[in-house]
Design a protein around this motif. Structure first.
Motif, PDB file in Angstrom:
ATOM      1  N   ASP A 103      38.650  80.006  48.385  1.00  0.00           N
ATOM      2  CA  ASP A 103      39.073  80.991  49.392  1.00  0.00           C
ATOM      3  C   ASP A 103      39.560  82.294  48.762  1.00  0.00           C
ATOM      4  OD1 ASP A 103      38.640  79.052  51.407  1.00  0.00           O
ATOM      5  OD2 ASP A 103      40.683  78.277  51.149  1.00  0.00           O
ATOM      6  N   ARG A 104      39.609  82.336  47.446  1.00  0.00           N
ATOM      7  CA  ARG A 104      40.193  83.473  46.740  1.00  0.00           C
ATOM      8  C   ARG A 104      39.660  84.832  47.206  1.00  0.00           C
ATOM      9  NH1 ARG A 104      38.100  84.681  41.061  1.00  0.00           N
ATOM     10  NH2 ARG A 104      36.514  85.487  42.455  1.00  0.00           N
ATOM     11  N   ASP A 105      38.364  84.988  47.263  1.00  0.00           N
ATOM     12  CA  ASP A 105      37.800  86.302  47.573  1.00  0.00           C
ATOM     13  C   ASP A 105      38.186  86.769  48.977  1.00  0.00           C
ATOM     14  OD1 ASP A 105      36.710  86.413  45.044  1.00  0.00           O
ATOM     15  OD2 ASP A 105      34.718  85.778  45.690  1.00  0.00           O
ATOM     16  N   ARG A 106      38.207  85.859  49.930  1.00  0.00           N
ATOM     17  CA  ARG A 106      38.599  86.228  51.298  1.00  0.00           C
ATOM     18  C   ARG A 106      40.076  86.623  51.329  1.00  0.00           C
ATOM     19  NH1 ARG A 106      36.161  88.192  55.753  1.00  0.00           N
ATOM     20  NH2 ARG A 106      36.869  87.168  57.629  1.00  0.00           N
ATOM     21  N   ILE A 107      40.917  85.874  50.619  1.00  0.00           N
ATOM     22  CA  ILE A 107      42.345  86.191  50.569  1.00  0.00           C
ATOM     23  C   ILE A 107      42.563  87.548  49.901  1.00  0.00           C
ATOM     24  CG2 ILE A 107      44.558  85.489  49.551  1.00  0.00           C
ATOM     25  CD1 ILE A 107      43.594  82.541  50.021  1.00  0.00           C
ATOM     26  N   GLU A 110      33.523  77.855  60.147  1.00  0.00           N
ATOM     27  CA  GLU A 110      33.621  78.050  58.694  1.00  0.00           C
ATOM     28  C   GLU A 110      34.266  79.380  58.329  1.00  0.00           C
ATOM     29  OE1 GLU A 110      32.784  75.701  56.335  1.00  0.00           O
ATOM     30  OE2 GLU A 110      32.636  74.471  58.151  1.00  0.00           O
ATOM     31  N   GLU A 111      34.538  80.227  59.322  1.00  0.00           N
ATOM     32  CA  GLU A 111      35.062  81.566  59.054  1.00  0.00           C
ATOM     33  C   GLU A 111      36.589  81.563  58.957  1.00  0.00           C
ATOM     34  OE1 GLU A 111      35.214  86.026  61.062  1.00  0.00           O
ATOM     35  OE2 GLU A 111      34.542  84.313  62.256  1.00  0.00           O
ATOM     36  N   ILE A 112      37.096  82.094  57.846  1.00  0.00           N
ATOM     37  CA  ILE A 112      38.543  82.275  57.692  1.00  0.00           C
ATOM     38  C   ILE A 112      38.921  83.525  58.471  1.00  0.00           C
ATOM     39  CG2 ILE A 112      40.423  82.768  56.082  1.00  0.00           C
ATOM     40  CD1 ILE A 112      38.844  81.161  53.978  1.00  0.00           C
ATOM     41  N   VAL A 113      39.863  83.359  59.410  1.00  0.00           N
ATOM     42  CA  VAL A 113      40.233  84.469  60.296  1.00  0.00           C
ATOM     43  C   VAL A 113      41.682  84.909  60.127  1.00  0.00           C
ATOM     44  CG1 VAL A 113      38.467  83.868  61.997  1.00  0.00           C
ATOM     45  CG2 VAL A 113      40.784  82.911  62.217  1.00  0.00           C
ATOM     46  N   GLY A 114      42.439  84.180  59.307  1.00  0.00           N
ATOM     47  CA  GLY A 114      43.831  84.558  59.086  1.00  0.00           C
ATOM     48  C   GLY A 114      44.411  83.824  57.898  1.00  0.00           C
ATOM     49  N   GLN A 115      45.524  84.357  57.410  1.00  0.00           N
ATOM     50  CA  GLN A 115      46.184  83.750  56.266  1.00  0.00           C
ATOM     51  C   GLN A 115      47.694  83.952  56.347  1.00  0.00           C
ATOM     52  OE1 GLN A 115      44.595  86.084  52.973  1.00  0.00           O
ATOM     53  NE2 GLN A 115      46.520  87.218  52.839  1.00  0.00           N
ATOM     54  N   ILE A 116      48.389  83.106  55.607  1.00  0.00           N
ATOM     55  CA  ILE A 116      49.832  83.202  55.458  1.00  0.00           C
ATOM     56  C   ILE A 116      50.155  82.612  54.090  1.00  0.00           C
ATOM     57  CG2 ILE A 116      50.310  80.963  56.503  1.00  0.00           C
ATOM     58  CD1 ILE A 116      52.709  82.194  57.932  1.00  0.00           C
ATOM     59  N   ALA A 117      51.115  83.199  53.405  1.00  0.00           N
ATOM     60  CA  ALA A 117      51.586  82.628  52.143  1.00  0.00           C
ATOM     61  C   ALA A 117      53.054  82.259  52.315  1.00  0.00           C
ATOM     62  CB  ALA A 117      51.414  83.621  50.999  1.00  0.00           C
ATOM     63  N   TYR A 136      49.220  79.353  49.845  1.00  0.00           N
ATOM     64  CA  TYR A 136      48.516  80.038  50.927  1.00  0.00           C
ATOM     65  C   TYR A 136      48.013  78.985  51.905  1.00  0.00           C
ATOM     66  CZ  TYR A 136      47.904  84.587  48.571  1.00  0.00           C
ATOM     67  OH  TYR A 136      48.087  85.813  47.979  1.00  0.00           O
ATOM     68  N   PHE A 137      47.993  79.378  53.169  1.00  0.00           N
ATOM     69  CA  PHE A 137      47.346  78.586  54.204  1.00  0.00           C
ATOM     70  C   PHE A 137      46.410  79.523  54.948  1.00  0.00           C
ATOM     71  CE2 PHE A 137      51.434  76.712  53.341  1.00  0.00           C
ATOM     72  CZ  PHE A 137      51.115  75.385  53.148  1.00  0.00           C
ATOM     73  N   VAL A 138      45.297  78.991  55.412  1.00  0.00           N
ATOM     74  CA  VAL A 138      44.334  79.811  56.131  1.00  0.00           C
ATOM     75  C   VAL A 138      44.030  79.210  57.491  1.00  0.00           C
ATOM     76  CG1 VAL A 138      43.275  80.819  54.061  1.00  0.00           C
ATOM     77  CG2 VAL A 138      42.350  78.690  55.009  1.00  0.00           C
ATOM     78  N   ALA A 139      43.656  80.089  58.415  1.00  0.00           N
ATOM     79  CA  ALA A 139      43.197  79.684  59.739  1.00  0.00           C
ATOM     80  C   ALA A 139      41.690  79.907  59.782  1.00  0.00           C
ATOM     81  CB  ALA A 139      43.888  80.516  60.817  1.00  0.00           C
ATOM     82  N   GLN A 140      40.989  78.940  60.333  1.00  0.00           N
ATOM     83  CA  GLN A 140      39.539  79.025  60.429  1.00  0.00           C
ATOM     84  C   GLN A 140      39.069  78.826  61.853  1.00  0.00           C
ATOM     85  OE1 GLN A 140      38.776  76.338  56.634  1.00  0.00           O
ATOM     86  NE2 GLN A 140      36.871  76.884  57.626  1.00  0.00           N
ATOM     87  N   VAL A 141      37.959  79.489  62.163  1.00  0.00           N
ATOM     88  CA  VAL A 141      37.181  79.209  63.358  1.00  0.00           C
ATOM     89  C   VAL A 141      35.811  78.829  62.811  1.00  0.00           C
ATOM     90  CG1 VAL A 141      36.122  80.152  65.430  1.00  0.00           C
ATOM     91  CG2 VAL A 141      38.451  80.832  64.808  1.00  0.00           C
TER      92      VAL A 141
END
Length: 150
Positions: A12-16, A60-67, A53-58
């Motif tokens: 997920d690194r690149d998306r983050i 396969e798409e990551i649509v949000g993040q939180i650390a 980090y935690f991510v939200a997905q719809v």
């Protein structure tokens, strides 16, 4: 809408990194140096003792993040979880992505016996401030000061 919330993984690194660049642009008008940011994200993804980090997905798409990082509170004899690097893709704002991320992190914090959650927010970001209040957070009595190098 239903979101899948999960711990972020190294893939997920690149998306983050992209989300963090967008966050800096939107909140501070800053361009972060990609190489430094990429190393910082990788370090956190590989070092859970520093934070997660935690991510939200719809789908396969990551649509949000939180650390989340932690701070030891000797006054409370427990860890305070600091929420950081919050970002929701522009197309998904207003759909409850942050609310889902927040609920997930709050649940983990309670389960792992944290003594509370904290975050900092841009002084002029009224939308975010209203969101945090709606989730039960209160404005702190403390102001933040810093000395940052580099």
């Amino acid at each position: 809408m239903t979101f899948t919330i999960r711990p972020a993984v190294t893939e997920d690194r690149d998306r983050i990194v992209l989300f963090n660049q967008a966050l800096a642009r939107e909140t501070e008008g800053r361009e972060l140096e990609r190489a430094i940011l990429q190393k910082g994200v990788e370090k956190l993804l590989r070092s859970p003792e520093l934070g997660r980090y935690f991510v939200a997905q719809v789908g396969e798409e990551i649509v949000g993040q939180i650390a989340v990082t932690t701070e030891w509170s000797d006054w409370r004899n427990g860890p305070v979880w600091w929420i950081q690097s919050v970002y929701v893709s522009r197309q998904r704002r207003g759909e409850g992505v942050y609310r889902a991320l927040h609920a997930f992190v709050r649940g983990l914090a309670v389960d792992q016996r944290a003594v509370g959650l904290r975050l900092y927010v841009e002084r002029d970001n009224e939308v975010a401030q209203q969101t945090y209040v709606s989730l039960g957070m209160m404005k702190s009595d403390y102001q933040m000061y810093e000395e940052i190098w580099g």
